[in-house]
Design an enzyme around this catalytic site. Sequence first.
Site, short mmCIF file in Angstrom:
data_model
loop_
_atom_site.label_atom_id
_atom_site.label_comp_id
_atom_site.label_asym_id
_atom_site.label_seq_id
_atom_site.Cartn_x
_atom_site.Cartn_y
_atom_site.Cartn_z
N GLU A 290 42.43 10.75 3.46
CA GLU A 290 41.78 9.99 4.51
C GLU A 290 42.67 9.85 5.75
OE1 GLU A 290 39.44 7.84 6.85
OE2 GLU A 290 38.68 8.32 4.85
N THR A 330 34.98 11.20 8.15
CA THR A 330 35.10 11.73 6.79
C THR A 330 33.94 12.65 6.44
OG1 THR A 330 36.33 9.78 6.04
CG2 THR A 330 35.22 11.08 4.35
N HIS A 462 42.65 3.66 5.79
CA HIS A 462 41.48 3.35 6.61
C HIS A 462 41.51 1.86 6.90
CE1 HIS A 462 37.31 2.66 7.77
NE2 HIS A 462 37.09 3.96 7.77
N ASP A 513 40.76 14.86 5.87
CA ASP A 513 39.37 14.94 6.32
C ASP A 513 39.26 14.97 7.84
OD1 ASP A 513 40.23 12.32 6.60
OD2 ASP A 513 38.39 11.41 5.87
N HIS A 514 40.14 14.23 8.50
CA HIS A 514 40.17 14.19 9.97
C HIS A 514 41.43 13.45 10.37
CE1 HIS A 514 39.06 9.87 10.13
NE2 HIS A 514 38.29 10.15 9.09
#
Length: 658
Positions: A290, A330, A462, A513-514
């Site tokens: 994440e 995500t 996150h 994911d990013h």
Amino acid sequence: MLKINQLLFPKRFQLLKTFGLTFLVFSFIVRVCLYFFSLNYIDFSIINLIKIFGIGLFYDIGSLLYFLALYAIYLLLIPTKLYGSKFDKIITKFSYGLFLFITIFSFLAEIPFWQEYQRRFNFIAVDYLLYTYEVIENIHQSFPLPLLIGLIIFILILSIRFAKKRNAYKQVFNNSDSFKTKLIPTSIILLVLALFHFNIKNTQAENFKNINENELAKSGLYSFFAAYKSNELNFKDFYNTIPSTENYAIIRDLIKANNDSLITNKKDIKRFVTNTGEEQKPNVIFIGLESLNARFMERFGNDKNWTPAIDSIAKESILFTNLYATGTRTIRGMEAISLAIPPTPGRSIVKRENNDNLFTIGEIFKEKGYTRTFIYGGDGHFDNMTKYFSYNGFDIVDRKKPHRLKEKLPTKRVRIEDNEVSFENAWAACDGDVFKKLLEVADKQYKSKQPFFNFMMTSSNHHPYSFPKGVITSDEKTRENAVKYADKSFEEFFEKAKNKPWFKNTVFVVISDHCAYSAGRTEINVKNHHIPAFIFNLKNKTPQEIDKLSSQIDVFPTLFGYLNWSYNTNVFGTDISKMTTKDERAFIGNHRKVGLLKPNKLLILETQKHHSTYQWNKKENKLTPIQTDSVFLKETISYYQSAYELFKNGGLKIDPKK
């Protein structure tokens, strides 16, 4: 002047006028706050400052008109004899309080949203509105909720007292304004609203080269509803296109590698990939990290020791040092990795209608005899993850909410139970708990003697950046500590995995994911798409770094090449190890704008059928506008037009009976 004021705002409309003033003052204050938050990201000038607040006022008035129109219609229709009646007072006071609450809440919410995304409300805010539990819990865990509620109530009370001091309530209830008197201001409000609604677009606020200045000029509420309307964009209506026959001739040539054979002569990308050598069939575990920027790692310049475990494993792996995420969320990462497809404009395919029975990388694993499982520490209902993976053949392991226990899915679903969770926040159980579940799942799969493919997403890095106490040296909720906790959980997982009987025959694919901090001075910040990706524990492969420019969509086709698999495919991704210099490219986008990145240039497709081309200086992360090369333009259009068309017309579907 007094007569004009009385004409536009008769006594019956004084509360409406007061609300308008209150709304515009709040809008101004929020814009000032966001402006100061953005000083490090904007190209300051007095002229731009005036333009930002001038354009902003225009859009604030446009947003305000929607509120005013509702109340104006009520004021127009209610007869004079009911002025000040119990019914009138209840409707008026309730409506005024409700409008104020919505206004205050939305303006306060804009501040943390801006700090997280450096944007006004956009499609992310629209998506989050659908998941009230996660959002409310996130707010609760990120901010002192009593203080937040108290602040809203305090501002609400002050606003109502302001209206009373202006005698707005008295004038609304104690007057004899006729229908004709009320018709003039109501007609003006409705006429201006109609002109604004049908002629003004949110993108028209974008008059600056700097993305932050474009966002500052917008209204948060107006941006929210504009995002709601544009959540799915018709590529042919909004973007440059090329004739269908030419398009598929280009795309088929672009994606066909030397070891590929196109299967049909139709308008599709179906092909057979041939790899020589003995096929290997190890277990495969994918770990989605994440929000992990490449620059959080020591390998990419971080000297603060945030990710020692991830760096250590990466050194023992096939590490892709020049790989980019397709998006900033995500579900964009999941889309790119699982479908190996460029990011189509609008919402991710993971959330779209008709996204079942697609040709995912899972189909290639299925062809080779693997089980497929999606593992997530939160309720996979969020962002439609559960349905997407289940209706595309994956078993599900997640933290489903009790009220969804009866939800029927076409594949197996296992719940991460309460006694398996040591810590969780609004989004999911902590990474350590999910890794433990992954180990348990792998142990059971190993006993079945069938190779397994597990697709697992972490979530602790996150907002609100919360994690179990005592795992790392500081318990403070910061991005740095969240990254350090994610790294520690990663380390503990591999320490335990290395002692498992299935470890020697298991390959680990690790991809972010990013990126976090996706804001920047330009609309698409290339640097903030650079992510870590590596393949660990491949047999007979010496650790190495591959510096070819590539995309998330290419990692699994590359793995299949290393495993010497020959297979049917319907994906856009290609084998990075077999790329030549001319093949290098990456796909990046941000909902409305999508781009094709080459080693020294970037072409961005925009709505209104516009496009922009830039020279890209990777070292300085600098984009300089240049003239567009027609071949480059057609190549970019072909990738995105094909991806859109193949999804919409069923060209990415499989036959579920086979």
